[in-house]
Design a protein around this motif. Structure first.
Motif, PDB file in Angstrom:
ATOM      1  N   ILE A   1      62.973-115.887  22.259  1.00  0.00           N
ATOM      2  CA  ILE A   1      61.729-115.777  22.190  1.00  0.00           C
ATOM      3  C   ILE A   1      60.808-116.813  22.515  1.00  0.00           C
ATOM      4  N   TRP A   2      61.593-118.075  22.834  1.00  0.00           N
ATOM      5  CA  TRP A   2      60.491-119.247  23.167  1.00  0.00           C
ATOM      6  C   TRP A   2      60.714-119.505  24.863  1.00  0.00           C
ATOM      7  N   THR A   3      61.423-118.838  25.416  1.00  0.00           N
ATOM      8  CA  THR A   3      61.408-118.867  26.872  1.00  0.00           C
ATOM      9  C   THR A   3      61.118-117.557  27.483  1.00  0.00           C
ATOM     10  N   GLN A   4      60.576-117.511  28.737  1.00  0.00           N
ATOM     11  CA  GLN A   4      60.493-116.080  29.298  1.00  0.00           C
ATOM     12  C   GLN A   4      61.867-115.546  29.914  1.00  0.00           C
ATOM     13  N   ASP A   5      62.427-114.810  28.942  1.00  0.00           N
ATOM     14  CA  ASP A   5      63.659-114.430  29.487  1.00  0.00           C
ATOM     15  C   ASP A   5      63.445-113.283  30.339  1.00  0.00           C
ATOM     16  N   LEU A   6      64.111-113.456  31.647  1.00  0.00           N
ATOM     17  CA  LEU A   6      63.723-112.620  32.720  1.00  0.00           C
ATOM     18  C   LEU A   6      64.462-111.117  32.311  1.00  0.00           C
TER      19      LEU A   6
ATOM     20  N   GLY B   1      64.501-109.907  29.230  1.00  0.00           N
ATOM     21  CA  GLY B   1      64.075-109.331  28.015  1.00  0.00           C
ATOM     22  C   GLY B   1      64.796-109.293  27.045  1.00  0.00           C
ATOM     23  N   TYR B   2      65.066-108.061  26.190  1.00  0.00           N
ATOM     24  CA  TYR B   2      65.814-107.792  25.134  1.00  0.00           C
ATOM     25  C   TYR B   2      67.283-107.309  25.921  1.00  0.00           C
TER      26      TYR B   2
END
Lengths: 114, 115
Positions: free
Chosen positions: B96-101, B103-104
């Protein structure tokens, strides 16, 4: 309150034609948008995404368009294939005090007929 | 390369019975989530855990409890199952602390029927 809306529960398209799936959002703080694809008896899987600073992202047969002024995005599949038949979820990401969080739409069921 | 693993895949319960749905991820993600999917309702968040040691209610928490056992595992418990809890349950994880390309990352789901 639903911040990500997919107003079409279902869509039927002939094989070879274009499929257009639509998604609207209300929160102008969303900074990243994603599409997930879900087959029956499987979990959703990532398909394609777009940053809010772009208006188009393309990956093979899949293109996502973003219109920030209208708070609208769409997923285009060209040409559509029977294997594309699935539920497609639109999702939007926003940064909160608890980190990034995804908001999902209710999904659109796409049926591609031979 | 397992990603998110859910057990069991299928379960039938009688009204009033209890059970725990298990979820484990091997991606070293901080955050984990439990969703339910019902026809016409999309994915609804039940509970989430932003990091090890914390849990928070989502949109539809009533009738459920969760435990974040460690960084890998996040379980969902139904103390007294009701027919309204018949659904498909998905566990997911993310960073959650980085913009995961991407998502989930979701598990393959648990199909629960309460009779």
């Amino acid at each position: 309150d639903q911040q990500v809306k997919q107003n079409s529960p279902s869509l039927s398209v002939q094989e070879g034609r274009i499929s257009i799936l639509n998604c609207d959002y209300t929160n102008s703080m969303f900074d990243y948008f994603l599409w997930y694809k879900k087959y029956p008896a499987e979990g959703p899987t990532f398909l394609i995404s777009i940053s809010s600073i772009k208006d188009k992202n393309e990956d093979g047969r899949f293109t996502v368009f973003l219109n920030k002024s209208a708070k609208h995005l769409s997923l285009h599949i060209v040409p559509s294939q029977p294997g594309d038949s699935a539920v497609y979820f639109c999702a939007a990401s926003v940064y909160t005090n608890s980190g990034y969080a995804l908001n999902f739409g209710k999904g659109t069921s796409l049926l591609v007929t031979p | 390369n397992a990603g998110v693993t859910q057990t069991p895949k299928f379960q039938v319960l009688k009204t009033g019975q209890s059970m725990t749905l298990q979820c484990a991820q091997d991606m070293n993600h901080n955050s984990m989530y439990w969703y339910r999917q019902d026809p016409g309702m999309g994915l609804r968040l039940i509970y989430y855990s932003a990091s090890e040691g914390t849990t928070d209610k989502g949109e539809v928490p009533n009738g459920y409890n969760v435990s974040r056992l460690n960084k890998r595992e996040f379980s969902l418990r139904l103390e007294s199952a009701a027919p309204s809890q018949t659904s498909v349950y998905f566990c997911a994880s993310s960073e959650i602390w980085t913009q995961d390309l991407y998502g989930y990352t979701f598990g393959s789901g648990t199909r629960l029927t309460v009779v």
